[in-house]
Each structure stands twice: as C-alpha cells, then as structure tokens.
Design a protein around this motif. Structure first.
Motif, mmCIF file in Angstrom:
data_model
loop_
_atom_site.group_PDB
_atom_site.id
_atom_site.type_symbol
_atom_site.label_atom_id
_atom_site.label_comp_id
_atom_site.label_asym_id
_atom_site.label_seq_id
_atom_site.Cartn_x
_atom_site.Cartn_y
_atom_site.Cartn_z
ATOM 1 N N SER A 300 0.829 -1.206 0.000
ATOM 2 C CA SER A 300 0.000 0.000 0.000
ATOM 3 C C SER A 300 0.865 1.258 0.000
ATOM 4 C CB SER A 300 -0.933 0.001 1.212
ATOM 5 O OG SER A 300 -0.193 -0.004 2.421
ATOM 6 N N VAL A 301 1.983 1.239 0.738
ATOM 7 C CA VAL A 301 2.886 2.392 0.751
ATOM 8 C C VAL A 301 3.484 2.608 -0.638
ATOM 9 C CG1 VAL A 301 5.011 3.338 1.714
ATOM 10 C CG2 VAL A 301 3.411 2.123 3.193
ATOM 11 N N PHE A 302 3.921 1.522 -1.277
ATOM 12 C CA PHE A 302 4.534 1.620 -2.601
ATOM 13 C C PHE A 302 3.539 2.157 -3.629
ATOM 14 C CE2 PHE A 302 5.889 -0.318 -6.674
ATOM 15 C CZ PHE A 302 7.149 0.268 -6.764
ATOM 16 N N LEU A 303 2.309 1.639 -3.625
ATOM 17 C CA LEU A 303 1.301 2.107 -4.569
ATOM 18 C C LEU A 303 0.954 3.578 -4.333
ATOM 19 C CD1 LEU A 303 -1.152 -0.945 -4.673
ATOM 20 C CD2 LEU A 303 0.476 -0.240 -6.431
ATOM 21 N N THR A 304 0.883 3.972 -3.068
ATOM 22 C CA THR A 304 0.571 5.364 -2.759
ATOM 23 C C THR A 304 1.670 6.299 -3.245
ATOM 24 O OG1 THR A 304 -0.626 4.624 -0.779
ATOM 25 C CG2 THR A 304 -0.079 6.961 -0.923
ATOM 26 N N VAL A 305 2.923 5.876 -3.066
ATOM 27 C CA VAL A 305 4.043 6.690 -3.542
ATOM 28 C C VAL A 305 3.994 6.839 -5.061
ATOM 29 C CG1 VAL A 305 6.559 6.765 -3.780
ATOM 30 C CG2 VAL A 305 5.530 6.152 -1.590
ATOM 31 N N ILE A 306 3.683 5.755 -5.775
ATOM 32 C CA ILE A 306 3.598 5.816 -7.237
ATOM 33 C C ILE A 306 2.499 6.786 -7.675
ATOM 34 C CG2 ILE A 306 2.979 4.499 -9.299
ATOM 35 C CD1 ILE A 306 4.349 2.097 -8.104
ATOM 36 N N VAL A 307 1.321 6.659 -7.062
ATOM 37 C CA VAL A 307 0.185 7.501 -7.461
ATOM 38 C C VAL A 307 0.474 8.972 -7.201
ATOM 39 C CG1 VAL A 307 -2.226 8.047 -6.970
ATOM 40 C CG2 VAL A 307 -1.508 5.661 -7.192
ATOM 41 N N TRP A 308 0.960 9.293 -5.987
ATOM 42 C CA TRP A 308 1.189 10.689 -5.651
ATOM 43 C C TRP A 308 2.394 11.259 -6.381
ATOM 44 C CZ3 TRP A 308 -1.940 14.050 -3.335
ATOM 45 C CH2 TRP A 308 -3.052 13.528 -2.658
ATOM 46 N N SER A 309 3.380 10.430 -6.702
ATOM 47 C CA SER A 309 4.500 10.903 -7.525
ATOM 48 C C SER A 309 4.025 11.253 -8.927
ATOM 49 C CB SER A 309 5.590 9.830 -7.596
ATOM 50 O OG SER A 309 6.102 9.542 -6.317
ATOM 51 N N TRP A 310 3.099 10.450 -9.445
ATOM 52 C CA TRP A 310 2.541 10.741 -10.769
ATOM 53 C C TRP A 310 1.702 12.016 -10.738
ATOM 54 C CZ3 TRP A 310 -2.818 10.374 -12.091
ATOM 55 C CH2 TRP A 310 -3.075 10.609 -13.435
ATOM 56 N N LEU A 311 0.969 12.224 -9.651
ATOM 57 C CA LEU A 311 0.113 13.401 -9.557
ATOM 58 C C LEU A 311 0.920 14.677 -9.376
ATOM 59 C CD1 LEU A 311 -2.826 12.142 -7.286
ATOM 60 C CD2 LEU A 311 -2.986 12.835 -9.672
ATOM 61 N N TRP A 312 1.838 14.674 -8.387
ATOM 62 C CA TRP A 312 2.498 15.914 -7.984
ATOM 63 C C TRP A 312 4.016 15.797 -7.967
ATOM 64 C CZ3 TRP A 312 -0.987 17.282 -3.164
ATOM 65 C CH2 TRP A 312 -2.243 17.682 -3.624
ATOM 66 N N SER A 313 4.589 14.836 -8.653
ATOM 67 C CA SER A 313 6.038 14.699 -8.761
ATOM 68 C C SER A 313 6.665 14.532 -7.359
ATOM 69 C CB SER A 313 6.614 15.904 -9.509
ATOM 70 O OG SER A 313 7.982 15.741 -9.745
ATOM 71 N N VAL A 314 7.795 15.204 -7.127
ATOM 72 C CA VAL A 314 8.526 15.030 -5.860
ATOM 73 C C VAL A 314 7.701 15.474 -4.642
ATOM 74 C CG1 VAL A 314 10.585 15.738 -4.568
ATOM 75 C CG2 VAL A 314 10.771 15.168 -6.995
ATOM 76 N N PRO A 315 7.011 16.634 -4.678
ATOM 77 C CA PRO A 315 6.174 16.992 -3.521
ATOM 78 C C PRO A 315 5.108 15.942 -3.217
ATOM 79 C CG PRO A 315 6.495 18.895 -4.930
ATOM 80 C CD PRO A 315 7.039 17.720 -5.678
#
Length: 354
Positions: A300-315
């Motif tokens: 779940s942590v890995f998927l969340t990081v992928i999704v939010w990285s795609w949405l807002w890049s590094v932030p």
C-alpha cells in the motif's frame, strides 16, 4: 436494487477519476493546501502544549512558522553555492563520466545505434523530417522548479499559520457538523488520532533522517568524497522519499565517486556505503521505532508513492505516506471503511482479532 447498486458503484468510480483529474490539473492550488494541512497537523500538539503554559496560540504558531521558514531558508542559502556549481558543471561532468565508463556503456551504445537504424528504416530511410526541439538548460529548469516549489511552500506555511493560530476552532466546527453525540465523539477521536499519528510520524522520521544524514556525511568524509556536509543533507532530504530516495542517492554517490576516484572499485565505494546506511535504516531502525505505530503494509505504501509521484512529482512523493496515515486512521474509525483499512494495514483481520 441491483441496478441501483451498479449505478452507485459507477458514480463512485467516476467521482474517484474526476478527483484524481482535479488533483492533477489543479496541483498548484491543492499542493499548498496539503502542505499547510500536514504541517499544521504535525505541530498542533506542540501549539497545544504551549497553550497549557499560558502561551497564546498565535504567538506559538508564529514562532513555529518563522523557525521553519528560517531553517529552510538558511539551509537553502548555505547549500545554494555547491548545488549551483554541480548543476552548472553537470554537462562537463557527464562527458567525463561517459569517458570513464566508455567500456561499460559500449554495449548500450550498440543497442542504441541498432534502435536508431530500425527507426530510420521504419521512416523509409528519410530522417529529414525529424525536428530537433531545443530544451532549456539544466540550470534554468532547476531554478524554475525550485522557485515554483518555494512559492508553494511559502503559501503552505502561511495557511498552516492560520490553522495553528486558530487553535481548536476547526475541531469544534467539525464536531458540530455531526447530528448525534456518538458521531460527534467519533469525529473528535478520529481528528485527534490523525493529528497524533501524523505528528508522531513526521517528528520521528525527521530525527531518524537527521541521524542518517550524520552517518552518511561521516562515511563520505572517511572515504574522501568532496562536500561531505552536502551529502549528509542530501541523504537527510532524500530519505523522506520512500523507496526512490535511497536509490537516487546511491546513484548520485556512484556517479560522483567514479568522477573523483581513479579506479572503478574506489569510485563505487561511496555508493556502497550510502546504500548500506540507507538499507540498515530502512530495514532495522525505522521498523523498530515506527513499526507498531505505523501499521501499514509495504504494498500500500509503494502504490501510494507511485500515485502521488505521478500526480504531484517530488512533492507528491513527500506527502504520500502522511496521506496514507490519514486515510488509514479514517478507515480504522469508520466501520463502513474497515475493508479498505484492513487492506492498508500490515496485519489481517484474523491477526488483529487474535
């Protein structure tokens, strides 16, 4: 009833898609709001503790925001010189790195040449229709990105200042929005739990990352890599990015190590030490300190990081875990979301009941 259930599920799915689209398109609007909200949740217990000693919320909020702003500004100023030099010298460093690794990347060049030949053949052997687009320089791109993020960070800190200065006003309004006493109590407990979990996560992970930065800086100093303080600060900052931060730092250490040492073995030594420090921290230190409180599975942590990285890049990657903590607490306190909360957790329902 089945048709109504299908329509309901379809509307939920469409709402989720539209929500992601809105977050992606209006990132400059939502990003400072998220920064301010997470910052306020992190330091709300501190403001409340000061209030017990008679210090007004406005005074403690201003002190915290000014302290954070001065810390970030001072660190940015001290590191701006070395970072600017590295960015400016990046093309020359790339040429030198390519020269030192020419034997290693020879096979990659062969594959690239073969790919270009295939592409030229697919275009009928005419490559005159290829238009070269001049890209902005690395220094200009980095300066623009940093300036944009700095502006959003300032807006987020101002928003956090208003939230912290208001005290419990938003909690009271949240509780008043629910009709009966049980819902009011659940909303208040959920809000307090979110605050405690996010505050504990950020303050603890900051201390862990500071220790990691000191270890990495000392390791780089021991092997003779230039700018060990910069590498320590870099390790501290990158470790807020789950998964990708450690890998990116290791690759940077490998590149600069190869540039600064004569042999490939010595050049890879800083990267090996960096990878050892980050791996030891991720596998032993952080789980030992946060394991019981941060009860979430790695998937779940890995998927969340992928999704939010795609949405807002590094932030987005920086705020992925705090957002997941917030979602997990809400799911744990709302019975209708227990299935999602069970998926996000590290244990199954059977293990929790046991």
């Amino acid at each position: 009833m089945d048709d109504l259930h299908k329509i309901k599920n379809l509307l939920i799915f469409i709402s989720i898609i539209l929500g992601f689209a809105a977050l992606y398109v209006a990132r400059d609007l939502f990003l400072p709001i998220m920064i301010g909200l997470i910052f306020a949740l992190t330091f709300s217990p501190v403001v409340r503790s000061f209030a017990r000693f008679g210090i007004p919320n406005l005074v403690s909020a201003v002190a915290i925001i000014l302290g954070a702003g001065l810390t970030l500004g001072g660190a940015s100023y001290l590191l701006s010189g070395p970072v600017s030099e590295i960015i400016a010298d990046a093309p020359a460093m790339g040429v030198e790195l390519r020269h030192k690794l020419q034997d290693v990347i020879a096979s990659i060049e062969e594959v690239k040449d073969a790919s270009e030949q295939v592409e030229e053949f697919a275009n009928g052997g005419d490559s005159s229709n290829v238009v070269a687009v001049k890209q902005p320089s690395l220094l200009a791109f980095a300066a623009g990105s940093i300036a944009n993020f700095t502006a959003l960070m300032i807006l987020g800190l101002i928003f956090a200042l208003f939230i912290l200065a208001s005290g419990d006003m938003f909690y009271d309004k949240l509780v008043e929005a629910f009709p009966n006493s049980s819902d009011k109590r659940r909303a208040k407990n959920t809000a307090r739990d979110i605050e405690r979990q996010i505050s504990h996560y950020f303050l603890t992970i900051t201390l862990i990352n500071a220790g990691l930065g000191i270890c990495v800086g000392l390791a780089m100093l021991a092997v003779g890599l230039p700018n060990p303080v910069l590498w320590g600060v870099l390790a501290f900052a990158l470790n807020f990015l789950p998964f990708v931060g450690g890998m990116f730092g290791t690759l940077l250490c490998a590149a600069f190590g190869i540039l600064n040492f004569d042999t490939l073995a010595l050049g890879l030594l800083p990267a090996a030490l960096y990878a050892f420090c980050t791996t030891f921290e991720a596998q032993f230190i952080t789980p030992a300190i946060l394991g019981k409180r941060l009860n979430m599975n790695t998937v779940s942590v890995f998927l969340t990081v992928i999704v939010w990285s795609w949405l807002w890049s590094v932030p987005g990657a920086l705020m992925a875990v705090p957002f997941l903590v917030l979602l997990k607490v809400i799911c744990d306190n709302v019975p209708s979301l227990s299935i999602l909360g069970n998926f996000l957790g590290a244990k199954s329902l059977a293990e929790n009941n046991a």
